[in-house]
Design a protein around this motif. Structure first.
Motif, PDB file in Angstrom:
ATOM      1  N   UNK A 160     -10.002   1.765   3.189  1.00 21.56           N
ATOM      2  CA  UNK A 160      -8.637   2.329   3.371  1.00 21.56           C
ATOM      3  C   UNK A 160      -8.726   3.407   4.280  1.00 21.56           C
ATOM      4  N   UNK A 161      -7.594   3.072   4.666  1.00 18.98           N
ATOM      5  CA  UNK A 161      -7.144   3.680   6.290  1.00 18.98           C
ATOM      6  C   UNK A 161      -5.854   4.556   6.103  1.00 18.98           C
ATOM      7  N   UNK A 162      -5.655   5.723   6.680  1.00 15.45           N
ATOM      8  CA  UNK A 162      -4.438   6.280   6.800  1.00 15.45           C
ATOM      9  C   UNK A 162      -3.906   6.604   8.838  1.00 15.45           C
ATOM     10  N   UNK A 163      -2.899   5.743   8.817  1.00 13.01           N
ATOM     11  CA  UNK A 163      -2.458   5.806  10.319  1.00 13.01           C
ATOM     12  C   UNK A 163      -1.700   7.375  10.578  1.00 13.01           C
ATOM     13  N   UNK A 164      -1.804   8.090  11.564  1.00  7.50           N
ATOM     14  CA  UNK A 164      -1.365   9.648  12.163  1.00  7.50           C
ATOM     15  C   UNK A 164      -0.570   8.644  13.451  1.00  7.50           C
ATOM     16  N   UNK A 165      -0.046   9.012  13.324  1.00 14.07           N
ATOM     17  CA  UNK A 165       1.367   8.285  14.032  1.00 14.07           C
ATOM     18  C   UNK A 165       2.228   7.178  14.735  1.00 14.07           C
ATOM     19  N   UNK A 166       2.910   7.362  15.076  1.00 13.58           N
ATOM     20  CA  UNK A 166       4.195   5.586  14.521  1.00 13.58           C
ATOM     21  C   UNK A 166       3.875   4.745  15.827  1.00 13.58           C
ATOM     22  N   UNK A 167       3.558   4.686  16.939  1.00 15.95           N
ATOM     23  CA  UNK A 167       3.211   4.118  18.273  1.00 15.95           C
ATOM     24  C   UNK A 167       3.197   2.855  17.353  1.00 15.95           C
ATOM     25  N   UNK A 168       3.037   1.409  18.600  1.00 16.54           N
ATOM     26  CA  UNK A 168       3.363   0.102  18.566  1.00 16.54           C
ATOM     27  C   UNK A 168       1.626  -0.410  17.942  1.00 16.54           C
ATOM     28  N   UNK A 169       1.066   0.399  18.871  1.00 19.01           N
ATOM     29  CA  UNK A 169      -0.484   0.065  18.970  1.00 19.01           C
ATOM     30  C   UNK A 169      -0.714   0.156  16.956  1.00 19.01           C
ATOM     31  N   UNK A 170      -0.267   1.535  16.298  1.00 21.82           N
ATOM     32  CA  UNK A 170      -0.972   2.186  15.714  1.00 21.82           C
ATOM     33  C   UNK A 170      -0.116   1.005  14.224  1.00 21.82           C
ATOM     34  N   UNK A 171       0.790   0.666  14.784  1.00 23.49           N
ATOM     35  CA  UNK A 171       1.911   0.212  13.508  1.00 23.49           C
ATOM     36  C   UNK A 171       1.175  -1.563  13.956  1.00 23.49           C
ATOM     37  N   UNK A 173      -1.896  -2.315  14.366  1.00 17.07           N
ATOM     38  CA  UNK A 173      -2.912  -2.075  13.518  1.00 17.07           C
ATOM     39  C   UNK A 173      -2.485  -2.289  12.268  1.00 17.07           C
ATOM     40  N   UNK A 174      -1.581  -1.733  11.488  1.00 13.67           N
ATOM     41  CA  UNK A 174      -1.335  -1.208  10.177  1.00 13.67           C
ATOM     42  C   UNK A 174      -1.460  -2.872   9.622  1.00 13.67           C
ATOM     43  N   UNK A 175      -0.752  -3.969   9.562  1.00 11.78           N
ATOM     44  CA  UNK A 175      -0.377  -4.871  10.054  1.00 11.78           C
ATOM     45  C   UNK A 175      -2.473  -5.994   9.524  1.00 11.78           C
ATOM     46  N   UNK A 176      -2.201  -5.413  10.633  1.00  9.23           N
ATOM     47  CA  UNK A 176      -3.911  -6.235  10.765  1.00  9.23           C
ATOM     48  C   UNK A 176      -4.773  -5.950   9.874  1.00  9.23           C
ATOM     49  N   UNK A 177      -4.792  -4.777  10.203  1.00  9.55           N
ATOM     50  CA  UNK A 177      -5.959  -4.231   8.812  1.00  9.55           C
ATOM     51  C   UNK A 177      -5.794  -4.542   7.582  1.00  9.55           C
ATOM     52  N   UNK A 178      -4.108  -4.550   6.630  1.00  7.53           N
ATOM     53  CA  UNK A 178      -3.953  -5.095   5.859  1.00  7.53           C
ATOM     54  C   UNK A 178      -4.020  -6.742   5.603  1.00  7.53           C
ATOM     55  N   UNK A 179      -3.759  -7.682   7.031  1.00  9.48           N
ATOM     56  CA  UNK A 179      -4.075  -8.894   6.916  1.00  9.48           C
ATOM     57  C   UNK A 179      -5.824  -9.208   6.216  1.00  9.48           C
ATOM     58  N   UNK A 180      -6.196  -8.659   6.778  1.00  8.06           N
ATOM     59  CA  UNK A 180      -7.834  -8.092   6.362  1.00  8.06           C
ATOM     60  C   UNK A 180      -8.647  -7.787   5.556  1.00  8.06           C
ATOM     61  N   UNK A 181      -7.861  -7.006   4.111  1.00  9.54           N
ATOM     62  CA  UNK A 181      -8.520  -7.161   3.281  1.00  9.54           C
ATOM     63  C   UNK A 181      -7.970  -5.196   3.300  1.00  9.54           C
ATOM     64  N   UNK A 182      -8.495  -4.503   4.084  1.00  9.45           N
ATOM     65  CA  UNK A 182      -8.380  -3.485   3.762  1.00  9.45           C
ATOM     66  C   UNK A 182      -7.158  -2.594   3.435  1.00  9.45           C
ATOM     67  N   UNK A 183      -6.605  -1.479   2.770  1.00  8.96           N
ATOM     68  CA  UNK A 183      -5.515  -0.837   2.246  1.00  8.96           C
ATOM     69  C   UNK A 183      -5.066  -0.483   3.053  1.00  8.96           C
ATOM     70  N   UNK A 184      -3.589   0.542   3.741  1.00 10.64           N
ATOM     71  CA  UNK A 184      -3.440   0.780   4.710  1.00 10.64           C
ATOM     72  C   UNK A 184      -2.436   1.804   3.333  1.00 10.64           C
ATOM     73  N   UNK A 185      -3.263   3.220   3.382  1.00 10.41           N
ATOM     74  CA  UNK A 185      -2.429   3.753   2.596  1.00 10.41           C
ATOM     75  C   UNK A 185      -0.784   4.606   2.857  1.00 10.41           C
ATOM     76  N   UNK A 186      -0.564   4.334   4.546  1.00  8.84           N
ATOM     77  CA  UNK A 186       1.072   5.332   4.770  1.00  8.84           C
ATOM     78  C   UNK A 186       0.295   5.492   6.595  1.00  8.84           C
ATOM     79  N   UNK A 187       1.341   5.315   7.210  1.00  8.36           N
ATOM     80  CA  UNK A 187       1.152   5.985   8.055  1.00  8.36           C
ATOM     81  C   UNK A 187       2.720   7.129   8.491  1.00  8.36           C
TER      82      UNK A 187
END
Lengths: 457, 154
Positions: A160-171, A173-187
């Protein structure tokens, strides 16, 4: 017993910038040694499995590895030599060229070259470089590290991840982590606007209903061995947390996407002057730094949005380094500064070499120099590319003008919209540069690039 | 009865903001800068489609994962289902970019293809650049996908 290699051009870093530089230098007739720290060439593109690379350069949407392989193949076809798992520990100017101490599996290699191309890329800002209170348990990682773990190592960084920042790599990875079954609670982005490209906000967050909290940050981390949660807070215009807006969020992973900084340790050791705005070397339109014979390209110079432009600057640097290393007289550099107005976050190149611009213009007029000759920096039709970012979002767009100090306009373009996350580019023809040359004499010579903000209609 | 949606185009980094009005089954797009954007807007308003990029497990290779993508788009709403279908896939070298890994994914008419080259874990004695002339650097030359220096990895 140390080994010695003599060459014309040493290129440091085999990511997209270094590969393009090495290819271009070889195509211009130079002997090239490419030095790469990792066990494969391709740089960060090796772990960028998402697509969208190559739209400008190849007119197709490639994944990172596919994009990198294009120039890797080109380099191999040219018979290029690359030292893998090799690292330059020391660089010095010697006898009009460069002497480098390089370490690889076989021990120390002494490299000497006439020209040097720095293609060392950039590094991610880490939790040490942003202000967050609290504990430092396992589970705090940069977006690039999360990307390496998932895409290269095949490991999930958490649940279960939270992302700080909204750079392109972070965005991404939000998709990548979601597709791999993690929960992304927000950026959470401290600025009032996302740092990444709009299309990534769309396809990486909105596609998966991941909330983007603007003007919001992480103020502290809680956890023992592992992250157990973070505290987020709203921030004011000065990006200070607003008391009373704190919120506890449970998560086991904090992913940081808070910016990239050009890597220039070696440039500094060579005395290469850096631009405080870009944190990379100041360069002219040939990607030549202020130290003769040292060229720089790609994200080592300024952080680009697109690999395509990283490669473009690599091609320029490689061609120019080959020309510099070729026998014969080098045109004397006549550097004039390019002053960027207050509307710009930065503009690259920071200088224009009117000496080489004049040499190119006259070379073209007489038709001298065969194509691909190492004595040419690319021919008279080579245009100088300028890259810039605006300091603020201009929803109504802006007019960008480049002129000489006495007001002769060399370039003018109207941009429909300007946003700091989106790098803009324009080209200046050698004709425009030689016109500038005609009007410039004395110490006060300079070019000025200005921005006039337009109001939305 | 027409309805207007505003969508961000994802075709290129420009990220145009498109207005799409759907009337019956037909979509009218404005705000696009190119034909790709117009097509994207029309499709997005009716049924969003996406290319899927991910990795699959590699065994006996120099790397642990092989990057892959679909060679066409699939419905956005079926991406997680596609991920689940791809999850058990294990590949072995040699493979080249473009090689089909899964044919007709979920029966949607798109193939899953490799986007990188996959080489065996053991270093190849005939790496294409091994003879390219760096004294003493044998075994340290190669290109992406051809260097096999990770012999110890599973």
């Amino acid at each position: 017993m140390s080994r010695r290699i003599d060459t014309d051009v040493v290129v440091l870093g085999a990511g997209p910038a270094g590969l393009a530089a090495a290819c271009a230098a070889m195509e211009a007739g130079a002997r090239v040694v490419l030095v790469e720290r990792e066990e494969r060439v391709g740089g960060i593109l090796k772990q960028c499995v998402h697509d969208g690379f190559g739209l400008v350069r190849y007119r197709s949407k490639l994944s990172g590895p596919e994009y990198a392989l294009r120039d890797a193949d080109r380099f191999a076809a040219l018979g290029g030599a690359v030292m893998l798992e090799a690292f330059v520990t020391k660089a010095e100017r010697r006898d009009g060229g460069f002497s480098l101490s390089c370490v690889d599996k076989g021990g120390v290699v002494e490299l000497s070259s006439k020209a040097l191309v720095l293609a060392t890329g950039c590094r991610e800002r880490t939790d040490r470089q942003v202000f967050i209170h609290g504990d430092r348990p396992a589970g705090i990682l940069t977006a690039g590290l999360a990307q390496y773990m998932i895409n290269v190592q095949g490991l999930l960084p958490g649940r279960r991840a939270l992302i700080l920042g909204s750079g392109d790599i972070g965005l991404i990875m939000a998709r990548r982590m979601t597709l791999e079954g993690m929960e992304v609670v927000g950026a959470h982005e401290a600025k009032p606007e996302p740092s990444g490209l709009s299309r990534n906000v769309r396809q990486c967050l909105e596609d998966f209903s991941i909330p983007l909290e603007l003007s919001s940050t992480v103020t502290s981390v809680r956890g023992g061995r592992r992250v157990e949660g973070v505290t987020t807070a709203r921030v004011d215009e000065a990006m200070r947390p607003i008391p009373g807006t704190e919120r506890d969020v449970e998560c086991d992973t904090l992913v940081l996407s808070v910016g990239l900084i050009p890597e220039n340790e070696l440039a500094r050791s060579l005395g290469v002057p850096l631009d405080p705005a870009t944190k990379g070397p100041k360069v002219d339109q040939s990607m030549h730094t202020l130290v003769d014979g040292v060229f720089a390209c790609g994200n080592a110079v300024h952080v680009n949005d697109l690999a395509d432009y990283v490669s473009e600057s690599g091609e320029t640097a490689g061609r120019a380094a080959a020309a510099y290393a070729s026998p014969g007289a080098r045109p004397e550099r006549r550097l004039v500064p390019v002053e960027a107005g207050p509307g710009f976050l930065y503009a690259v190149p920071q200088l224009v070499d009117l000496g080489s611009a004049a040499a190119e213009a006259s070379g073209g007029a007489t038709g001298a120099g065969s194509a691909g000759s190492a004595g040419s920096t690319g021919g008279a039709d080579e245009r100088a590319a300028f890259y810039f970012r605006s300091r603020a979002t201009m929803p109504g767009g802006a007019v960008v003008r480049m002129a000489t100090a006495d007001g002769t306009e060399l370039y003018k373009r109207r941009y429909a919209v300007l946003r700091p996350p989106e790098m803009e580019r324009f080209e200046l023809s050698p004709h425009a540069l030689s016109e500038a040359l005609a009007g410039m004499r004395g110490d006060g010579a300079r070019l000025v690039v200005g921005m006039e903000r337009l109001e939305p209609k | 009865m027409s309805e207007t949606k505003v969508v961000t185009c994802i075709e290129c980094p420009r990220g145009c903001r498109l207005s799409v009005s759907v009337d019956g089954g037909a979509a009218t797009v404005t705000g696009h800068a190119c034909p790709k954007g117009e097509a994207y807007g029309a499709q997005e308003a009716i049924s969003p489609m996406r290319t899927l990029t991910t990795t699959v497990v590699a065994e006996g290779a120099a790397t642990r994962r092989l990057p892959v993508r679909t060679d066409g788009e699939l419905p956005l709403g079926r991406l997680l289902e596609a991920m689940a279908a791809i999850d058990p896939v294990v590949v072995r070298p040699p493979l080249r970019r473009g090689d089909v890994i899964v044919r007709d994914l979920l029966g949607l008419g798109v193939d899953l293809v490799a986007t990188d080259d996959l080489v065996p874990a053991t270093p190849s004695a005939t790496a294409p650049l091994a003879a390219s002339g760096i004294a003493g650097a044998a075994g340290t030359t190669g290109t992406a996908g051809t260097a096999g220096a990770e012999g110890g990895r599973p």
